[in-house]
Design a protein around this motif. Structure first.
Motif, short mmCIF file in Angstrom:
data_model
loop_
_atom_site.label_atom_id
_atom_site.label_comp_id
_atom_site.label_asym_id
_atom_site.label_seq_id
_atom_site.Cartn_x
_atom_site.Cartn_y
_atom_site.Cartn_z
N GLN A 197 0.96 -1.04 0.07
CA GLN A 197 0.04 -0.08 0.14
C GLN A 197 0.96 1.14 0.07
O GLN A 197 0.51 2.14 -0.80
N ALA A 198 2.12 1.17 0.60
CA ALA A 198 2.82 2.36 1.04
C ALA A 198 3.56 2.52 -0.66
O ALA A 198 3.65 3.88 -0.86
N ILE A 199 3.80 1.53 -1.53
CA ILE A 199 4.56 1.79 -2.54
C ILE A 199 3.40 2.20 -3.76
O ILE A 199 3.79 3.03 -4.40
N GLY A 200 2.28 1.60 -3.52
CA GLY A 200 1.08 1.90 -4.37
C GLY A 200 1.52 1.66 -5.73
O GLY A 200 2.04 0.34 -5.94
N THR A 201 1.31 2.35 -7.08
CA THR A 201 1.45 1.89 -8.30
C THR A 201 3.08 2.11 -8.97
O THR A 201 3.17 1.79 -9.86
N ARG A 202 3.88 2.38 -7.72
CA ARG A 202 5.23 2.72 -8.45
C ARG A 202 5.90 1.37 -8.81
O ARG A 202 5.69 0.39 -8.07
N GLN A 203 6.85 1.55 -9.52
CA GLN A 203 7.78 0.47 -10.24
C GLN A 203 8.69 0.29 -9.06
O GLN A 203 9.17 1.58 -8.51
N CYS A 204 9.36 -0.81 -8.73
CA CYS A 204 10.38 -0.78 -7.58
C CYS A 204 11.35 -2.13 -8.25
O CYS A 204 10.87 -3.05 -8.78
N TRP A 205 12.60 -1.99 -7.64
CA TRP A 205 13.37 -3.20 -7.92
C TRP A 205 14.27 -3.28 -6.56
O TRP A 205 14.50 -2.30 -5.83
N LEU A 206 14.87 -4.51 -6.44
CA LEU A 206 15.38 -5.02 -5.11
C LEU A 206 16.88 -5.35 -5.57
O LEU A 206 17.27 -6.11 -6.58
N ALA A 207 17.91 -5.10 -4.63
CA ALA A 207 19.09 -5.59 -4.38
C ALA A 207 19.42 -6.11 -3.02
O ALA A 207 19.37 -5.49 -2.27
N ALA A 208 19.88 -7.47 -3.07
CA ALA A 208 20.20 -8.05 -1.98
C ALA A 208 20.78 -9.41 -2.17
O ALA A 208 20.96 -10.17 -3.15
N PRO A 209 21.76 -9.66 -1.29
CA PRO A 209 22.63 -8.85 -0.12
C PRO A 209 23.55 -7.99 -0.63
O PRO A 209 24.48 -8.56 -1.04
N VAL A 210 23.62 -6.91 -0.42
CA VAL A 210 24.39 -5.91 -0.89
C VAL A 210 25.76 -5.43 0.23
O VAL A 210 25.52 -5.30 1.23
#
Length: 395
Positions: A197-210
């Motif tokens: 809900q906090a991110i909403g419609t925004r696109q995102c990507w993840l980097a792990a473990p950095v």
């Protein structure tokens, strides 16, 4: 079965001398399955089969040989015919499972077939079979392969090669690669809903473990990808909790509005980078949140994540060339188109940009899912074949 003069000549040359028997323990009063590994890389598959609950319920004793340290059963990876006979006299296996089509041993296949012990070949691929056949006399592939009870191939190329040996078509199946059923990482459903809900419609990507040394690579990649999607959010899971603040400061220094989760501030519309300061126990949540994951460490080295952990939660994987202990799983995903492979740090931003296309991301994620679920299917088929053999023997 037709006699093969070339096979007879081969066996005569490999008869060998009688040697003192190893100090074997007594054969258990239980079903025994002899697993022959074609190479050390097959050990994970052997262990996946040996650990199946179905095998444990049947009380099956698995004897794994031929993969590196095989001294418990043989003093050499490819024992001679005399040693094989001694082994069979002592252990009296109920079935033989050949893991991988490389390094097949004609002497062992002939000896076990003569004793009416079923030989099952699994994970047979075209290149592996070619490796085995290249060391045999002309005409031997047909004579040896026809002594197999069943073959599970990884691909159509292996099936075609086996059918050329006149092996009964009903005995050849394409089942893919053996692997244990991947364990899906847990995540909190309520937390998932709140973050979504906090991110909403925004696109995102993840980097792990950095690791801290990789932070600048992510800065440049995020700059590149934000040209395509200016509201793009990057989520960073540090490999070391103590590096979280330094990683966040690095992004801030390049003009990104960066939120450190320890600050307790909510993700806002203007947040461009979220740096977590957890110990990685909630990775399942972030793999589930993000449709794109860069497997950190694969460009600079370090402990890369198991790609199946990422793929089973539906995130598409980007990875570099340094895949460490998970090389086989990465290779399987790569071959199936279940990952986006980059060769250097400069390609990361473009890879993220490519996967901002929902269609491309979905295609990769589905290919990865087929690989992660397919291994369990092949393993289950092996268990079914072993169970059938044992039932016929009255267990």
């Amino acid at each position: 079965m037709a006699r093969s003069l070339t096979l007879s000549a081969y066996l005569a040359l490999h008869r060998g001398k009688t040697t003192p028997l190893p100090d074997w323990r007594r054969r258990p009063n239980a079903p025994v399955v002899w697993i022959r590994c074609g190479s050390p890389t097959r050990l994970a598959a052997a262990e996946a089969i040996a650990s199946l609950h179905e095998m444990e319920d049947l009380g099956v004793e698995m004897l794994i040989t031929g993969a590196g340290d095989s001294a418990l059963y043989f003093t050499a990876q490819n024992p001679n015919a005399t040693q094989i006979e001694a082994f069979l006299d002592h252990w009296k296996p109920d079935a033989v499972l050949w893991l991988g089509g490389e390094n097949l041993d004609p002497a062992a296949i002939v000896a076990t077939h003569a004793r009416e012990i079923p030989n099952i070949l699994v994970e047979a691929s075209g290149p592996d079979l070619a490796q085995s056949f290249s060391g045999w006399f002309p005409g031997m592939p047909r004579a040896v392969m026809q002594r197999l009870s069943q073959v599970l191939c990884t691909d159509a190329a292996a099936q075609k090669k086996l059918l050329k040996t006149k092996l009964d078509e009903a005995k050849v199946e394409i089942t893919g690669t053996i692997d244990e059923d991947p364990e899906v990482l847990d995540f909190d459903e309520d937390q998932f809903a709140a973050v979504n809900q906090a991110i909403g419609t925004r696109q995102c990507w993840l980097a792990a473990p950095v690791r801290l040394a990789e932070a600048n690579i992510l800065v440049e990649a995020h700059k590149h990808a934000c040209r395509r999607a200016h509201r793009l959010l990057l989520i960073v899971v540090p490999a070391l909790e103590e590096d979280a603040s330094a990683i966040a400061d690095g992004f801030r220094a390049h003009g990104f509005e960066t939120l450190l989760s320890a600050d307790g501030t909510e993700i806002s519309e203007t947040t461009r980078v979220l740096v977590l300061d957890t110990d990685g126990d909630d990775l399942g949540l972030w793999y589930r949140i993000s449709p794109i994951t860069y497997a950190a460490g694969t460009l600079i080295g370090g402990n890369s994540q198991d790609p199946f952990d990422i793929a089973t939660l539906g995130s598409s994987i980007i990875h570099g060339p340094i895949v460490g202990a998970h090389a086989l799983r990465y290779a399987r995903l790569d071959q199936a188109g279940g990952c986006l492979v980059i060769n250097n740090a400069g390609e990361l931003g473009a890879a993220v940009e490519t996967l901002l296309s929902p269609d491309r991301t979905a295609t990769i994620a589905m290919a990865a899912w087929d690989v992660t679920s397919g291994g369990a299917i092949a393993t289950s088929r092996v268990a079914s074949l072993i169970r059938d053999v044992l039932e016929r023997k009255g267990y």
